[in-house]
Design a protein around this motif. Structure first.
Motif, PDB file in Angstrom:
ATOM      1  N   GLY A   7     -19.902 -82.235 -58.772  1.00 37.94           N
ATOM      2  CA  GLY A   7     -21.036 -81.537 -58.207  1.00 37.94           C
ATOM      3  C   GLY A   7     -22.053 -81.156 -59.268  1.00 37.94           C
ATOM      4  N   GLY A   8     -21.820 -81.583 -60.503  1.00 40.61           N
ATOM      5  CA  GLY A   8     -22.692 -81.202 -61.611  1.00 40.61           C
ATOM      6  C   GLY A   8     -23.623 -82.317 -62.008  1.00 40.61           C
ATOM      7  N   ALA A   9     -24.664 -81.935 -62.709  1.00 40.87           N
ATOM      8  CA  ALA A   9     -25.606 -82.902 -63.234  1.00 40.87           C
ATOM      9  C   ALA A   9     -25.033 -83.501 -64.508  1.00 40.87           C
ATOM     10  CB  ALA A   9     -26.937 -82.215 -63.515  1.00 40.87           C
ATOM     11  N   ARG A  10     -25.596 -84.625 -64.899  1.00 35.73           N
ATOM     12  CA  ARG A  10     -25.152 -85.334 -66.091  1.00 35.73           C
ATOM     13  C   ARG A  10     -25.195 -84.430 -67.328  1.00 35.73           C
ATOM     14  NH1 ARG A  10     -24.429 -90.728 -67.474  1.00 35.73           N
ATOM     15  NH2 ARG A  10     -24.967 -91.676 -65.514  1.00 35.73           N
ATOM     16  N   THR A  11     -26.235 -83.614 -67.446  1.00 30.95           N
ATOM     17  CA  THR A  11     -26.372 -82.717 -68.594  1.00 30.95           C
ATOM     18  C   THR A  11     -25.245 -81.691 -68.625  1.00 30.95           C
ATOM     19  OG1 THR A  11     -28.757 -82.978 -68.524  1.00 30.95           O
ATOM     20  CG2 THR A  11     -27.918 -81.079 -69.721  1.00 30.95           C
ATOM     21  N   GLU A  12     -24.897 -81.146 -67.475  1.00 32.45           N
ATOM     22  CA  GLU A  12     -23.817 -80.163 -67.412  1.00 32.45           C
ATOM     23  C   GLU A  12     -22.476 -80.782 -67.783  1.00 32.45           C
ATOM     24  OE1 GLU A  12     -24.429 -78.909 -63.411  1.00 32.45           O
ATOM     25  OE2 GLU A  12     -25.655 -77.198 -64.013  1.00 32.45           O
ATOM     26  N   VAL A  13     -22.237 -82.001 -67.346  1.00 32.47           N
ATOM     27  CA  VAL A  13     -21.008 -82.704 -67.682  1.00 32.47           C
ATOM     28  C   VAL A  13     -20.959 -82.959 -69.180  1.00 32.47           C
ATOM     29  CG1 VAL A  13     -19.723 -84.857 -67.390  1.00 32.47           C
ATOM     30  CG2 VAL A  13     -20.714 -83.718 -65.395  1.00 32.47           C
ATOM     31  N   SER A  14     -22.078 -83.398 -69.746  1.00 36.67           N
ATOM     32  CA  SER A  14     -22.140 -83.659 -71.190  1.00 36.67           C
ATOM     33  C   SER A  14     -21.885 -82.382 -71.991  1.00 36.67           C
ATOM     34  CB  SER A  14     -23.491 -84.248 -71.575  1.00 36.67           C
ATOM     35  OG  SER A  14     -23.652 -85.514 -70.980  1.00 36.67           O
ATOM     36  N   ARG A  15     -22.430 -81.270 -71.553  1.00 34.54           N
ATOM     37  CA  ARG A  15     -22.204 -79.992 -72.239  1.00 34.54           C
ATOM     38  C   ARG A  15     -20.735 -79.589 -72.189  1.00 34.54           C
ATOM     39  NH1 ARG A  15     -27.293 -77.112 -69.632  1.00 34.54           N
ATOM     40  NH2 ARG A  15     -28.877 -77.921 -71.032  1.00 34.54           N
ATOM     41  N   CYS A  16     -20.120 -79.771 -71.051  1.00 33.33           N
ATOM     42  CA  CYS A  16     -18.707 -79.424 -70.908  1.00 33.33           C
ATOM     43  C   CYS A  16     -17.844 -80.319 -71.794  1.00 33.33           C
ATOM     44  CB  CYS A  16     -18.295 -79.520 -69.438  1.00 33.33           C
ATOM     45  SG  CYS A  16     -16.629 -78.923 -69.080  1.00 33.33           S
ATOM     46  N   ILE A  17     -18.171 -81.590 -71.877  1.00 35.03           N
ATOM     47  CA  ILE A  17     -17.427 -82.510 -72.740  1.00 35.03           C
ATOM     48  C   ILE A  17     -17.571 -82.097 -74.198  1.00 35.03           C
ATOM     49  CG2 ILE A  17     -17.404 -84.876 -73.656  1.00 35.03           C
ATOM     50  CD1 ILE A  17     -17.982 -85.834 -70.761  1.00 35.03           C
ATOM     51  N   ALA A  18     -18.788 -81.841 -74.635  1.00 31.67           N
ATOM     52  CA  ALA A  18     -19.019 -81.457 -76.037  1.00 31.67           C
ATOM     53  C   ALA A  18     -18.304 -80.149 -76.373  1.00 31.67           C
ATOM     54  CB  ALA A  18     -20.516 -81.325 -76.300  1.00 31.67           C
ATOM     55  N   ALA A  19     -18.367 -79.189 -75.477  1.00 31.13           N
ATOM     56  CA  ALA A  19     -17.698 -77.906 -75.708  1.00 31.13           C
ATOM     57  C   ALA A  19     -16.181 -78.079 -75.725  1.00 31.13           C
ATOM     58  CB  ALA A  19     -18.109 -76.895 -74.642  1.00 31.13           C
ATOM     59  N   SER A  20     -15.674 -78.967 -74.893  1.00 35.27           N
ATOM     60  CA  SER A  20     -14.234 -79.237 -74.864  1.00 35.27           C
ATOM     61  C   SER A  20     -13.766 -79.847 -76.175  1.00 35.27           C
ATOM     62  CB  SER A  20     -13.886 -80.180 -73.706  1.00 35.27           C
ATOM     63  OG  SER A  20     -14.150 -79.582 -72.468  1.00 35.27           O
ATOM     64  N   LEU A  21     -14.539 -80.779 -76.701  1.00 32.85           N
ATOM     65  CA  LEU A  21     -14.178 -81.404 -77.977  1.00 32.85           C
ATOM     66  C   LEU A  21     -14.197 -80.385 -79.115  1.00 32.85           C
ATOM     67  CD1 LEU A  21     -16.122 -84.767 -77.604  1.00 32.85           C
ATOM     68  CD2 LEU A  21     -13.627 -84.454 -77.565  1.00 32.85           C
ATOM     69  N   GLN A  22     -15.207 -79.531 -79.132  1.00 31.35           N
ATOM     70  CA  GLN A  22     -15.312 -78.504 -80.175  1.00 31.35           C
ATOM     71  C   GLN A  22     -14.174 -77.500 -80.063  1.00 31.35           C
ATOM     72  OE1 GLN A  22     -17.280 -78.296 -82.863  1.00 31.35           O
ATOM     73  NE2 GLN A  22     -16.163 -76.464 -83.444  1.00 31.35           N
ATOM     74  N   CYS A  23     -13.872 -77.082 -78.854  1.00 34.86           N
ATOM     75  CA  CYS A  23     -12.809 -76.103 -78.655  1.00 34.86           C
ATOM     76  C   CYS A  23     -11.440 -76.713 -78.982  1.00 34.86           C
ATOM     77  CB  CYS A  23     -12.836 -75.558 -77.231  1.00 34.86           C
ATOM     78  SG  CYS A  23     -11.786 -74.114 -77.010  1.00 34.86           S
ATOM     79  N   GLN A  24     -11.243 -77.975 -78.651  1.00 34.33           N
ATOM     80  CA  GLN A  24      -9.990 -78.645 -78.996  1.00 34.33           C
ATOM     81  C   GLN A  24      -9.769 -78.610 -80.503  1.00 34.33           C
ATOM     82  OE1 GLN A  24      -9.759 -82.802 -77.915  1.00 34.33           O
ATOM     83  NE2 GLN A  24      -7.749 -83.039 -78.834  1.00 34.33           N
ATOM     84  N   THR A  25     -10.812 -78.936 -81.252  1.00 33.45           N
ATOM     85  CA  THR A  25     -10.730 -78.912 -82.712  1.00 33.45           C
ATOM     86  C   THR A  25     -10.425 -77.510 -83.221  1.00 33.45           C
ATOM     87  OG1 THR A  25     -12.257 -80.771 -82.880  1.00 33.45           O
ATOM     88  CG2 THR A  25     -12.032 -79.391 -84.830  1.00 33.45           C
ATOM     89  N   ALA A  26     -11.110 -76.510 -82.657  1.00 33.40           N
ATOM     90  CA  ALA A  26     -10.898 -75.126 -83.077  1.00 33.40           C
ATOM     91  C   ALA A  26      -9.484 -74.645 -82.755  1.00 33.40           C
ATOM     92  CB  ALA A  26     -11.933 -74.226 -82.418  1.00 33.40           C
TER      93      ALA A  26
END
Length: 118
Positions: A7-26
């Motif tokens: 139900g999200g826009a492409r930008t919202e999905v991209s933000r969630c992916i980027a935040a997930s990758l950063q949080c995984q690393t942290a």
């Protein structure tokens, strides 16, 4: 089409992916720090960070594949990111813990629009 299932826009999905990758690393770095300090791998704090890292990885895969479950993984990231942020902020008063709290909170905020999308 990306984000149609969430139900999200492409930008919202991209933000969630980027935040997930950063949080995984942290979270992975946080686990390594705790273990290096002599905290057992089955300690609650280590388990929380392991769950967070693994969930972040799963969330990225689900979003990239436009999985039917991506809305649920984003919801779990929202919930777990909030828990990790709170624990990291309250448990330790060092720059590494505060950075972990920041990254986990960013994850929760980035995935929130996918959870509550119409």
């Amino acid at each position: 089409m990306l984000g149609a299932r969430t139900g999200g826009a492409r930008t919202e999905v991209s933000r969630c992916i980027a935040a997930s990758l950063q949080c995984q690393t942290a979270c992975e770095a946080g686990m390594a720090r705790l273990v290096a300090q002599g905290i057992a791998a089955d300690d609650d704090a280590v388990r929380l960070l392991r769950q967070c890292a693994e969930l972040c990885e799963l969330n990225v895969r689900a979003l990239q594949k436009e999985s039917r479950l991506s809305r649920r993984t984003a919801s779990l990231c929202f919930e777990l990111g909030s828990q990790v942020a709170r624990a990291a902020w309250l448990e330790a008063q060092d720059p590494d813990s505060h950075a972990l709290a920041r990254d986990a909170l960013h994850l929760a905020r980035a995935c929130r629009p996918l959870v509550f999308a119409a």
